[in-house]
Design an enzyme around this catalytic site. Structure first.
Site, PDB file in Angstrom:
ATOM      1  N   CYS A  93       0.814  -1.232   0.000  1.00  0.00           N
ATOM      2  CA  CYS A  93       0.000   0.000   0.000  1.00  0.00           C
ATOM      3  C   CYS A  93       0.843   1.276   0.000  1.00  0.00           C
ATOM      4  CB  CYS A  93      -0.946   0.003   1.189  1.00  0.00           C
ATOM      5  SG  CYS A  93      -2.058  -1.398   1.200  1.00  0.00           S
ATOM      6  N   HIS A 124      -3.187   7.384   2.767  1.00  0.00           N
ATOM      7  CA  HIS A 124      -3.608   6.091   2.228  1.00  0.00           C
ATOM      8  C   HIS A 124      -4.958   5.734   2.841  1.00  0.00           C
ATOM      9  CE1 HIS A 124      -3.933   1.986   1.140  1.00  0.00           C
ATOM     10  NE2 HIS A 124      -3.607   1.510   2.334  1.00  0.00           N
ATOM     11  N   ASN A 164      -9.956  -0.176   0.300  1.00  0.00           N
ATOM     12  CA  ASN A 164      -8.502  -0.039   0.271  1.00  0.00           C
ATOM     13  C   ASN A 164      -7.996  -0.557  -1.077  1.00  0.00           C
ATOM     14  OD1 ASN A 164      -5.743  -0.301   0.546  1.00  0.00           O
ATOM     15  ND2 ASN A 164      -5.819  -1.249   2.580  1.00  0.00           N
TER      16      ASN A 164
END
Ligand code: COA
Length: 312
Positions: A114, A239, A269
């Site tokens: 990520c 994020h 996500n």
């Protein structure tokens, strides 16, 4: 001024198929209320059968060229952040050089989960400031629906598919990346991982705790390196992993709510793609003004993390 690296344009693409929390209620023992209150997620986009990660990566990148924003012939290198390459080789980046008509430019993938967008910005900045390249295409593309166990309610509600494409160019003015840092610590690898050919395994509470700590530390350092405080920042784009993580980090950094961009409700996500998707949505919403100071902060499997301060 010395040569710097500027975020010159960002576009994104997501698959058209949407999976809502109501859809997930029919697949695993969960509820819309649990998912919303624990994560902030309402829906996510997932690839259909026959659709590939490369397709959405290409669609994101093509928008940069078709909008007239970026001259394709100026691209010197293509790098791809992905945790879900379609093959061990050739890399997704190599495949994209051909699909995008960039044959001949150097191209490679890297994996930072990520934190991929921050790692990619850091690589691009180094190439540009060293004089190696003047214009780099960074594509962050994730097909997480392909590595999720759709029977595991602990993980399957969290993730979505998506792609973000950014061009980073050389600049002589102050609209540039002012500071950037990246980090990693493999001691936490068992908290979040995907074995080869397997599905996402995660210890959610542990990830949550370390994510909050590392994101706060990284953002604090990036601000200090840029000789700025949170008061100088116009918008923070973190994020998008979990609204509660974002709010916890915002509290620790004293970021007022109106300086925080959150769009996790629509995408879940999307790993490396999440910051470029959020950036572009913020831009379309009029929240990224020319000359604004932005703060990016990310965290992911590895663990990896990164943060950047930039004037856009
Ligand atoms: N629906 C309903 N119940 C669920 C559920 C779901 N989708 N997923 C887990 N649960 C249950 C658990 O089984 C547990 O039940 P138990 O108490 O009977 O064992 C209960 O909910 C609480 O689980 P817990 O893990 O304590 O919840 P939480 O408040 O920590 O929230 C996460 C879980 C995953 C949302 C949270 O830990 C998180 O977001 N962690 C970070 C994950 C992440 O961001 N990963 C990517 C990083 S880049």
């Amino acid at each position: 001024m010395s040569v710097g690296a500027r975020l010159a344009g960002v576009r994104f693409s997501v698959p058209s198929k949407i999976l809502t929390n109501a859809d997930l209620e029919k697949m695993v023992d969960t509820t819309d209320d649990w998912i919303r209150t624990r994560t902030g997620i309402e829906r996510r986009h997932v690839l259909s059968e026959g659709e590939s990660a490369t397709d959405i990566g290409m669609a994101a990148a093509q928008q940069l060229f078709s909008d007239g924003k970026i001259d394709k012939s100026s691209i010197d290198a293509l790098i791809v952040a992905t945790a879900t390459p379609e093959m061990l080789f050739p890399s997704t980046a190599c495949i994209l050089t051909h699909k995008l008509g960039l044959n001949g430019v150097p191209a490679f993938d890297f994996s930072a989960a990520c934190s991929g967008f921050l790692y990619g910005l850091s690589i691009a900045k180094s190439y540009i400031e060293s004089g190696t390249f003047r214009s780099i295409l960074l594509v962050c593309v994730e097909a997480l629906s392909r590595i999720v166990d759709w029977k595991d309610r602990n993980t399957c509600v969290l993730f979505g598919d998506g792609a973000g494409a950014a061009v980073i160019t050389a600049t002589e003015d102050d609209r540039r990346i002012r500071s950037i840092l990246i980090g990693a610590d493999g001691q936490y690898q068992e908290y979040l991982y995907v074995p080869l050919g397997g599905t996402i395994a995660m210890s959610g509470r542990d990830v949550f705790q370390v994510a909050c700590r590392k994101m706060t530390e990284a953002a604090t350092q990036a601000l200090a390196d840029a000789h700025l405080t949170i008061d100088d920042i116009d918008l923070v784009i973190p994020h998008q992993a979990n609204t509660r993580i974002i709010l916890q980090v915002a509290k620790q950094l004293r970021i007022p709510e109106d300086k925080l961009f959150v769009n996790i409700q629509s995408y879940g996500n999307t790993s490396a793609a999440s910051i470029p998707i959020a950036y572009r949505e913020a831009e379309l919403a009029g929240r990224v003004k020319p000359g604004a100071n932005l703060l990016f902060v990310a965290f992911g499997g590895g663990f990896t993390w990164g943060s950047a301060v930039l004037k856009v």
